[in-house]
Structures are given as C-alpha cells and as structure tokens.
Design an enzyme around this catalytic site. Structure first.
Site, mmCIF file in Angstrom:
data_model
loop_
_atom_site.group_PDB
_atom_site.id
_atom_site.type_symbol
_atom_site.label_atom_id
_atom_site.label_comp_id
_atom_site.label_asym_id
_atom_site.label_seq_id
_atom_site.Cartn_x
_atom_site.Cartn_y
_atom_site.Cartn_z
ATOM 1 N N LYS A 1 9.696 16.203 -22.924
ATOM 2 C CA LYS A 1 9.285 15.812 -24.278
ATOM 3 C C LYS A 1 8.662 14.428 -24.229
ATOM 4 C CE LYS A 1 12.275 13.949 -26.965
ATOM 5 N NZ LYS A 1 11.639 12.615 -27.238
ATOM 6 N N ASP B 1 17.339 15.191 -30.801
ATOM 7 C CA ASP B 1 16.106 15.714 -30.225
ATOM 8 C C ASP B 1 16.176 17.203 -29.906
ATOM 9 O OD1 ASP B 1 14.688 13.361 -30.328
ATOM 10 O OD2 ASP B 1 15.144 12.763 -28.269
#
Length: 302
Positions: A21, A146
């Site tokens: 990410k 997240d």
C-alpha cells in the site's frame, strides 16, 4: 500465486497477493476527542507484496515464511482475523494460512494490514455462500485503520480513521521506485511519528468527505495533481527515522524523477518516473549505492 479466487466449492487452496500500500497523499485533518486522528489519503497499490495462501485441508493456523518472516514476533493480526471470522460465522470454512513475507516489516507499506485483509479475501472466496451476507468491510475496520482499504485492494480515497472509502477509477498507472532504508526503526514507530506530529498545531477534528481527484489521463497530469499535496506525516517521520531524508535524496537525484514522497509514517519512500524503463534504471542505481536497502521498481495502480 493465484489472484483472488472465484466461487468453487471443490477447491481446497486459495491464494492472493497482499499488495504493498502506498499513500499518494496523506493529510491529517484533525485530532478527535478519543485521541485518534482524522486522515484523508489517496491510496494506490503496487504490483509487489506478501503472498497469502489458504489451505482448507488443514486446521486453522498461521505460519510465516520468506525473507522478512523472521521480523514477525508476538501476536499476529492474521490469527486475530481467523478468530474473528470463526466468531462471526461458525459455518465458515477456515484453514491454514501461510504468508510469504516479501515486504519489509514496519515500512509504511501496509503489510501489517495487507496480510489480514488478504486473509479476509481468500476466506470470502472459499465461502461463496456468505460472500454477500457478511459485513466484510466492517470486520476489516475492526482489525485496524488500514485494513479496509487493503481489503478493497484498489486505488481509493480513505478518510475518517481509515474506515471510510471510495474507489477511484480511471487514474493512470504510475511507474515508481519504492525504497526502504536499512535503518533502526523503533517498534512503536507510528506512535512516535504521531507524537511528533502532536507537538505542533493540529485541528480538533474534520471528518468531511473528500472530493474525488479530477479526471487524469496521463502520468504527468496525475503527478501535477499530487504536487498540490504532501504527506503530513513526512516531517515527523524524518525525526523518528533520519534515514528517510537519505532515501528521499537518492530518489530525487535520479534522472527524470517526477515526484518523491514518504509513504504513510515511513520509512519507505517512493519516486514516480515517466516510464518503467527509467524507473528500473533508477532502482538499479539506488541498489548499487545502498546494497542493504530494499529497493523495487514497481507499477502503482489497478
């Protein structure tokens, strides 16, 4: 490693990639009364990551292998994920989860969130009867800030504390180089970064829904858009891990580098380049200068 698997009740193995990410933007909009910070981030994923495999023929368990497995110690969030799923739906077909850790740990690449998110995806694929009746994003949000965006696994705007998402379509894919310095990173790095951030002025709270980026058709247009935003955690991250500044400097010195940023709370930095060939050359140059660092030429986007 296979992509996320479709419904097939006869299969016993499912696999997917927990992609790295990358925060293309990261704004801290305010601090809530409970101490959490309201964030807003445009997130993209790279074509490298940890490999996650589910084996339904074995009892539920979690095992690690790969170059960064040794860095994992203590309670594992993937174990918590399996426990949470068993509590949510006792009829779930679970199994043994094996994770090949290819991403550096605590690097700002979302590996700690990506692995449980990928585990949710393979469990969903292995249980097609529950694919639409379970609040998968709700489970993801309960595991960490997240995890929802990593579960979505596509370019997206995230805000709130990470639980609010909107997929972003039609952005160009970005040739990039990821650089993680081989540096002393504190175990509580993210907490220290936010502590440094709190030393300065932070608004009380602002949970407004972000605007989508405009239609951007090429790398230059997207880079020009990204130049309007920095990573609000970059300055405090440099104080916690000073080697970040070295990584940024090496990327900025590469020919034709269009933009350099810190991802998340660091220490990974990334540079965006006009094409994959130039990105690959830059990665080779940085690897030669810092042979102990983790350096990869990648493509960001869907």
């Amino acid at each position: 490693m296979a992509e996320d698997c479709g419904a097939d009740s006869g299969r016993s193995r499912y696999g997917t990639l927990a992609r790295a990410k990358v925060n293309l933007t990261l704004r801290v909009l305010g601090r809530r009364a409970d101490g959490y910070h309201e964030l807003q981030s445009l997130v993209a994923f790279a074509d490298v990551g940890d490999e996650v495999e589910l084996d339904l023929t074995a009892p539920p368990s979690v095992s690690m292998k790969g170059p960064y497995a040794i860095a994992i110690s203590g309670p594992n969030l993937v174990e918590t994920t399996l426990q949470r799923l068993a509590q949510t739906e006792p009829r779930f077909r679970l199994g043994a989860v094996t994770i090949e850790k290819n991403l550096p740990v605590a690097a700002g690449l979302g590996g700690g969130a990506g692995d449980p998110a990928a585990t949710l995806r393979v469990i969903r694929a292995a249980n097609p009867a529950f694919a639409h009746s379970i609040d998968w994003l709700g489970i993801a949000a309960s595991l960490g800030a997240d995890v929802p965006v990593c579960f979505l696994d596509r370019t997206a705007l995230m805000w709130g504390i990470g639980e609010k998402l909107r997929a972003v379509d039609a952005l160009p894919r970005l040739p990039a180089v990821l650089v993680t310095p081989d540096a002393d990173v504190p175990a509580d790095k993210t907490r220290q970064v936010f502590r440094e951030l709190a030393a300065g002025p932070v608004p009380e709270s602002n949970d407004s829904e972000p605007d989508l980026p405009p239609s951007l058709e090429c790398v230059d247009e997207l880079v020009n858009f990204l130049r309007q935003y920095d990573n609000d955690l970059a300055a405090p991250a440099r104080k916690v891990v000073p080697a970040i500044a070295d990584a940024e400097g090496l990327l900025a010195a590469c020919a034709a580098c269009l933009l350099v940023r810190v991802s998340g709370a660091g220490p990974t930095c990334y540079g965006i380049f006009p094409n994959p060939e130039i990105a690959q050359a830059a990665a080779q140059r940085i690897s030669a200068a810092r042979p102990n660092w983790w350096v990869r030429a990648v493509t960001l986007g869907d």
